[in-house]
Design a protein around this motif. Structure first.
Motif, short mmCIF file in Angstrom:
data_model
loop_
_atom_site.label_atom_id
_atom_site.label_comp_id
_atom_site.label_asym_id
_atom_site.label_seq_id
_atom_site.Cartn_x
_atom_site.Cartn_y
_atom_site.Cartn_z
N GLN A 22 0.83 -1.19 0.00
CA GLN A 22 0.00 0.00 0.00
C GLN A 22 0.87 1.25 0.00
O GLN A 22 0.57 2.22 -0.69
N ASN A 23 1.97 1.26 0.73
CA ASN A 23 2.87 2.40 0.76
C ASN A 23 3.51 2.61 -0.61
O ASN A 23 3.70 3.74 -1.04
N ASP A 24 3.87 1.53 -1.29
CA ASP A 24 4.42 1.65 -2.64
C ASP A 24 3.42 2.26 -3.59
O ASP A 24 3.77 3.07 -4.44
N GLU A 25 2.15 1.88 -3.44
CA GLU A 25 1.10 2.44 -4.30
C GLU A 25 0.94 3.93 -4.04
O GLU A 25 0.80 4.72 -4.97
N GLU A 26 1.00 4.33 -2.77
CA GLU A 26 0.89 5.75 -2.44
C GLU A 26 2.09 6.52 -2.96
O GLU A 26 1.96 7.62 -3.45
N GLU A 31 4.50 10.29 -6.77
CA GLU A 31 5.44 10.51 -7.87
C GLU A 31 4.71 10.94 -9.13
O GLU A 31 5.18 11.81 -9.87
N GLN A 32 3.55 10.34 -9.39
CA GLN A 32 2.75 10.74 -10.56
C GLN A 32 2.32 12.20 -10.42
O GLN A 32 2.39 12.96 -11.39
N PHE A 33 1.87 12.59 -9.26
CA PHE A 33 1.44 13.96 -9.04
C PHE A 33 2.61 14.92 -9.18
O PHE A 33 2.49 15.98 -9.80
N ALA A 38 5.45 19.03 -12.23
CA ALA A 38 6.70 19.44 -12.89
C ALA A 38 6.46 19.69 -14.38
O ALA A 38 6.98 20.66 -14.95
N ARG A 39 5.67 18.84 -15.01
CA ARG A 39 5.36 19.01 -16.44
C ARG A 39 4.59 20.31 -16.66
O ARG A 39 4.86 21.07 -17.59
N ASP A 40 3.62 20.59 -15.79
CA ASP A 40 2.85 21.83 -15.91
C ASP A 40 3.74 23.06 -15.71
O ASP A 40 3.60 24.05 -16.42
N ALA A 41 4.64 22.99 -14.74
CA ALA A 41 5.54 24.12 -14.49
C ALA A 41 6.47 24.34 -15.68
O ALA A 41 6.71 25.48 -16.08
#
Length: 77
Positions: A22-26, A31-33, A38-41
């Motif tokens: 569950q921690n890996d999924e979070e 990381e996705q967020f 970063a992509r938006d910036a």
């Protein structure tokens, strides 16, 4: 008694494994967020720069045409 102890150890190990998954999924979500932000910036910085480069290229083209037009106007006089 030994069976109960072994079952409890198995349950404890299984629950720890589930918590780790569950921690890996979070972390994946975080990381996705982070990547999305970063992509938006990066886009927010590059977009105006790309527009400025486009305007600069148009200005260069006009400046390159201007001496030719001035020379053509002189010949007409």
């Amino acid at each position: 008694m030994k069976k109960i102890l072994s079952v409890l150890c198995f349950c404890a190990a299984f629950s720890l494994t589930a918590c780790t998954a569950q921690n890996d999924e979070e972390k994946g979500r975080i990381e996705q967020f982070t990547d999305e932000v970063a992509r938006d910036a990066t886009d927010a910085v590059h977009r105006p720069l790309d527009k400025a480069r486009g305007v600069q290229e148009i200005a260069r083209q006009r400046n390159a045409e201007f001496p030719q037009e001035a020379a053509d106007d002189d010949e007409e006089w």
